[in-house]
Structure formats: structure tokens, C-alpha cells
Design a protein around this motif. Sequence first.
Motif, PDB file in Angstrom:
ATOM      1  N   VAL A 117       1.153  -4.730  13.303  1.00  0.00           N
ATOM      2  CA  VAL A 117       0.313  -3.595  12.927  1.00  0.00           C
ATOM      3  C   VAL A 117       0.498  -3.232  11.454  1.00  0.00           C
ATOM      4  O   VAL A 117      -0.333  -2.548  10.872  1.00  0.00           O
ATOM      5  CB  VAL A 117       0.568  -2.354  13.814  1.00  0.00           C
ATOM      6  CG1 VAL A 117       0.180  -2.646  15.249  1.00  0.00           C
ATOM      7  CG2 VAL A 117       1.996  -1.890  13.705  1.00  0.00           C
ATOM      8  N   SER A 118       1.561  -3.689  10.862  1.00  0.00           N
ATOM      9  CA  SER A 118       1.836  -3.420   9.448  1.00  0.00           C
ATOM     10  C   SER A 118       0.883  -4.197   8.553  1.00  0.00           C
ATOM     11  O   SER A 118       0.396  -5.270   8.901  1.00  0.00           O
ATOM     12  CB  SER A 118       3.281  -3.835   9.128  1.00  0.00           C
ATOM     13  OG  SER A 118       3.511  -3.774   7.738  1.00  0.00           O
ATOM     14  N   GLU A 119       0.656  -3.676   7.361  1.00  0.00           N
ATOM     15  CA  GLU A 119      -0.148  -4.370   6.349  1.00  0.00           C
ATOM     16  C   GLU A 119       0.655  -5.493   5.686  1.00  0.00           C
ATOM     17  O   GLU A 119       0.091  -6.306   4.956  1.00  0.00           O
ATOM     18  CB  GLU A 119      -0.613  -3.387   5.265  1.00  0.00           C
ATOM     19  CG  GLU A 119      -1.609  -2.345   5.757  1.00  0.00           C
ATOM     20  CD  GLU A 119      -2.979  -2.941   6.054  1.00  0.00           C
ATOM     21  OE1 GLU A 119      -3.381  -3.905   5.372  1.00  0.00           O
ATOM     22  OE2 GLU A 119      -3.632  -2.441   6.983  1.00  0.00           O
ATOM     23  N   LEU A 120       1.961  -5.538   5.916  1.00  0.00           N
ATOM     24  CA  LEU A 120       2.811  -6.521   5.247  1.00  0.00           C
ATOM     25  C   LEU A 120       2.494  -7.943   5.703  1.00  0.00           C
ATOM     26  O   LEU A 120       2.226  -8.192   6.874  1.00  0.00           O
ATOM     27  CB  LEU A 120       4.287  -6.223   5.513  1.00  0.00           C
ATOM     28  CG  LEU A 120       4.821  -4.911   4.952  1.00  0.00           C
ATOM     29  CD1 LEU A 120       6.272  -4.709   5.380  1.00  0.00           C
ATOM     30  CD2 LEU A 120       4.692  -4.853   3.445  1.00  0.00           C
ATOM     31  N   THR A 121       2.545  -8.857   4.733  1.00  0.00           N
ATOM     32  CA  THR A 121       2.380 -10.281   4.998  1.00  0.00           C
ATOM     33  C   THR A 121       3.511 -11.017   4.301  1.00  0.00           C
ATOM     34  O   THR A 121       4.174 -10.469   3.401  1.00  0.00           O
ATOM     35  CB  THR A 121       1.039 -10.802   4.448  1.00  0.00           C
ATOM     36  OG1 THR A 121       1.053 -10.693   3.015  1.00  0.00           O
ATOM     37  CG2 THR A 121      -0.146 -10.039   5.026  1.00  0.00           C
ATOM     38  N   LEU A 122       3.721 -12.260   4.682  1.00  0.00           N
ATOM     39  CA  LEU A 122       4.773 -13.050   4.022  1.00  0.00           C
ATOM     40  C   LEU A 122       4.484 -13.205   2.533  1.00  0.00           C
ATOM     41  O   LEU A 122       5.375 -13.047   1.695  1.00  0.00           O
ATOM     42  CB  LEU A 122       4.888 -14.422   4.682  1.00  0.00           C
ATOM     43  CG  LEU A 122       5.431 -14.415   6.109  1.00  0.00           C
ATOM     44  CD1 LEU A 122       5.338 -15.808   6.718  1.00  0.00           C
ATOM     45  CD2 LEU A 122       6.853 -13.896   6.149  1.00  0.00           C
ATOM     46  N   GLY A 123       3.251 -13.499   2.188  1.00  0.00           N
ATOM     47  CA  GLY A 123       2.893 -13.652   0.785  1.00  0.00           C
ATOM     48  C   GLY A 123       3.018 -12.357   0.010  1.00  0.00           C
ATOM     49  O   GLY A 123       3.467 -12.349  -1.142  1.00  0.00           O
ATOM     50  N   GLY A 124       2.625 -11.257   0.632  1.00  0.00           N
ATOM     51  CA  GLY A 124       2.746  -9.963  -0.018  1.00  0.00           C
ATOM     52  C   GLY A 124       4.198  -9.582  -0.270  1.00  0.00           C
ATOM     53  O   GLY A 124       4.540  -9.054  -1.335  1.00  0.00           O
ATOM     54  N   LEU A 125       5.056  -9.864   0.699  1.00  0.00           N
ATOM     55  CA  LEU A 125       6.483  -9.586   0.512  1.00  0.00           C
ATOM     56  C   LEU A 125       7.069 -10.450  -0.598  1.00  0.00           C
ATOM     57  O   LEU A 125       7.846  -9.968  -1.428  1.00  0.00           O
ATOM     58  CB  LEU A 125       7.246  -9.805   1.818  1.00  0.00           C
ATOM     59  CG  LEU A 125       7.000  -8.764   2.903  1.00  0.00           C
ATOM     60  CD1 LEU A 125       7.624  -9.209   4.214  1.00  0.00           C
ATOM     61  CD2 LEU A 125       7.537  -7.404   2.487  1.00  0.00           C
ATOM     62  N   LEU A 126       6.696 -11.719  -0.634  1.00  0.00           N
ATOM     63  CA  LEU A 126       7.170 -12.606  -1.694  1.00  0.00           C
ATOM     64  C   LEU A 126       6.707 -12.094  -3.050  1.00  0.00           C
ATOM     65  O   LEU A 126       7.495 -12.008  -3.998  1.00  0.00           O
ATOM     66  CB  LEU A 126       6.679 -14.035  -1.448  1.00  0.00           C
ATOM     67  CG  LEU A 126       7.040 -15.063  -2.516  1.00  0.00           C
ATOM     68  CD1 LEU A 126       8.557 -15.193  -2.661  1.00  0.00           C
ATOM     69  CD2 LEU A 126       6.406 -16.409  -2.170  1.00  0.00           C
ATOM     70  N   HIS A 127       5.439 -11.737  -3.150  1.00  0.00           N
ATOM     71  CA  HIS A 127       4.889 -11.185  -4.397  1.00  0.00           C
ATOM     72  C   HIS A 127       5.714  -9.975  -4.844  1.00  0.00           C
ATOM     73  O   HIS A 127       6.084  -9.847  -6.015  1.00  0.00           O
ATOM     74  CB  HIS A 127       3.425 -10.803  -4.155  1.00  0.00           C
ATOM     75  CG  HIS A 127       2.707 -10.291  -5.348  1.00  0.00           C
ATOM     76  ND1 HIS A 127       2.655  -8.963  -5.671  1.00  0.00           N
ATOM     77  CD2 HIS A 127       2.000 -10.942  -6.310  1.00  0.00           C
ATOM     78  CE1 HIS A 127       1.952  -8.797  -6.767  1.00  0.00           C
ATOM     79  NE2 HIS A 127       1.543  -9.985  -7.176  1.00  0.00           N
ATOM     80  N   HIS A 128       5.996  -9.084  -3.901  1.00  0.00           N
ATOM     81  CA  HIS A 128       6.741  -7.861  -4.207  1.00  0.00           C
ATOM     82  C   HIS A 128       8.167  -8.151  -4.683  1.00  0.00           C
ATOM     83  O   HIS A 128       8.606  -7.591  -5.688  1.00  0.00           O
ATOM     84  CB  HIS A 128       6.771  -6.944  -2.990  1.00  0.00           C
ATOM     85  CG  HIS A 128       7.682  -5.775  -3.145  1.00  0.00           C
ATOM     86  ND1 HIS A 128       7.447  -4.759  -4.049  1.00  0.00           N
ATOM     87  CD2 HIS A 128       8.856  -5.470  -2.530  1.00  0.00           C
ATOM     88  CE1 HIS A 128       8.429  -3.873  -3.983  1.00  0.00           C
ATOM     89  NE2 HIS A 128       9.298  -4.282  -3.072  1.00  0.00           N
TER      90      HIS A 128
END
Length: 168
Positions: A39-50
Motif C-alpha cells: 500500500v506504500s508509495e515506496l518502490t525499490l527504485g525509489g528507495l535506491l534513488h533516495h
Amino acid sequence: MTVDHEREELITVLASQRELFRITLRGIEDDQARQRSTVSELTLGGLLHHIVNTERHWTTILVERDPNSEFDVSGMDSEYRLDPDETVQGLLAEWEAVAEQTAKVIRELPNLEDSVPTPTAPWAPERQWLTVRYILLHILREISQHSGHADIIREALDGANTTYQRAV
């Protein structure tokens, strides 16, 4: 040259935690890295980017020590997103360069006890002065926290998790 064991331990622990995050991304395609699995907006790519941006940001603060800096909130809407022109492999290569810079900074800064001014932000309107050590531990905390998020997202995507993937 005298080896500073604490500095080398910090470099080693950061490298170890980065490796755990990289394991979570093993075998992931860019489209999967952009996919939400909870349900979170988080994705693996988004976390890596961050975390690449976060490590670069804090390392810059350690070097520049700008007593008048302010956090730029204009990029917050895309901070946790893998942009269309970004790839997992590209960000991992970028992270490797950032990690090398972090290790260089850790080895070269005069004192881990030095106080460093941090940028003000809407959530921290008063300037804080943190030690070099604290900021390095904050980088570690960011990577660690988001490694846990990444592991949950990965397991929801395809059943893989870091613990089992370490053995492969």
C-alpha cells in the motif's frame, strides 16, 4: 601512516549495509524497480534513488560546512522515485562513486568530534550542529532503515528476500 580503526570500521559497516541493499536488488529489472508491491508509495527504485541522494547530500554537508545552508525542498516530490531516464544499474554505479567519496571524506576529515552545521528545513527551522560521527551514523541509519523497507517490497514482488539471497 597511522590507521584509525574507528574510521575504517565506519567505512566497513557502511559498505556492509550497502551490500545488503544491493543484494535486495539482485535480478531486479527497471520496470520491477518502479513497481509498488504494498500500500506504500515506496518502490525499490525509489528507495535506491533516495539513499544515493541522501549519502551524497550528507557527505557534501560534511565537506562544505555551510553555516547558512537551507534544505532544498523543491525535489521532495521526486525523491523516492526512479526517474524514467534512470536505471537500477546506473544508480548502483553512481552509488559506488558516492561510497568511494564517503570513504575518502571519512579518512580525510580532521576529527570525528567536529561540529558541523546542518541545513535548516521546514521540519528543522533551527540550525543544528552535529558531530561528524553523528552524521556518518545518520547515513548508516538511512541505508539500514531503507534496506528493511526494500526487503519487504522485494518479498512482496517475487518472494525473494535478502536473507535467502545472501546464500546464493
